[in-house]
Design a protein around this motif. Sequence first.
Motif, PDB file in Angstrom:
ATOM      1  N   ARG A 203      23.205 -32.586 -33.928  1.00  0.00           N
ATOM      2  CA  ARG A 203      23.925 -32.044 -32.787  1.00  0.00           C
ATOM      3  C   ARG A 203      23.014 -31.160 -31.937  1.00  0.00           C
ATOM      4  N   SER A 204      22.169 -30.366 -32.584  1.00  0.00           N
ATOM      5  CA  SER A 204      21.363 -29.379 -31.867  1.00  0.00           C
ATOM      6  C   SER A 204      19.891 -29.474 -32.239  1.00  0.00           C
TER       7      SER A 204
ATOM      8  N   ASP B  81      22.956 -26.354 -37.352  1.00  0.00           N
ATOM      9  CA  ASP B  81      23.080 -27.445 -36.394  1.00  0.00           C
ATOM     10  C   ASP B  81      24.133 -27.113 -35.334  1.00  0.00           C
ATOM     11  N   ARG B  82      25.183 -26.414 -35.735  1.00  0.00           N
ATOM     12  CA  ARG B  82      26.227 -26.026 -34.797  1.00  0.00           C
ATOM     13  C   ARG B  82      25.770 -24.898 -33.875  1.00  0.00           C
TER      14      ARG B  82
ATOM     15  N   TRP C  51      15.601 -30.692 -36.658  1.00  0.00           N
ATOM     16  CA  TRP C  51      16.873 -31.418 -36.635  1.00  0.00           C
ATOM     17  C   TRP C  51      17.434 -31.533 -38.051  1.00  0.00           C
TER      18      TRP C  51
END
Length: 282
Positions: free
Chosen positions: A116-117, A141-142, A183
């Motif tokens: 996601r990020s 990741d959020r 990632w």
Amino acid sequence: MLARHCTSLSIRHNVSGMDSGETYWADRAALEWQVELGVTDAVLDAPVDRYALEAAKPKPVPKAPVDRPAPPPLATSVEIDAVAMARAAAGGVSDLAGLAAAMQAFDHCELKRGARSFVFCDGQPEARVMIIGEAPGREEDRAGKPFVGRAGQLLDRMLDAIDMGRAHADVARSVYITNVLPWRPPSNRTPDKDEIAMMLPFLERHVALADPDIVVLMGNTPCQALLGRTGITRMRGQWVEVLGKPCLPMFHPAYLLHNPIAKREAWADLLELNARLRGVEV
């Protein structure tokens, strides 16, 4: 063939004096009678040499070869050296912002497609200590920042215990944090050796640009990336050199959450780090 032959036989054996109409019906009745008996082939008046017939068949004339152009060669996939491309991309940047942009533009790591990020760093780049972890987890990741989940919260408490932190007011007591991979791997799995090798040129450039006094490797993955070996339980607490910097391997906070008994060794490593920063030999 069968009808013609049987009809001729019937005519030869016909009773003389019959007219043509009677002959037809008599021949037909004789033919039907033979069919009912199971007759399938007719025997001719003279023998037929079927081998001679086969030899007499005209042989096919071979066609003259036609000159055709050679087919084009099949297209082959070009093998990409992702490590070399990463090295070229990392070598072409001169600051941390350029490095982050080069990493985000790098499309050869499959992890990028499922994350996601892009998780680059946190803390202060001018810090004396650079902490390198493994890879973002679900919370990272959020949030788009490293070490913000339960393991990150434990790391903050550990650093606070020796008067350090990523947001410390004193730059000399602050830390700069990043990971080997920017990632998140699927299901938080351990990065494989190809993924580590692919992103290593960026990590090496990251260390060079941040230029810390001390590098802390938290867990096996950063040790594998920068030291070429694993076995954190044996390596932790032992000073080594990496990229020309003093380096201290330590347990990853996630390991401590599952193995609280190892917190004693982690505390000893923190004291070792603090003493090194203060210039005190222990």
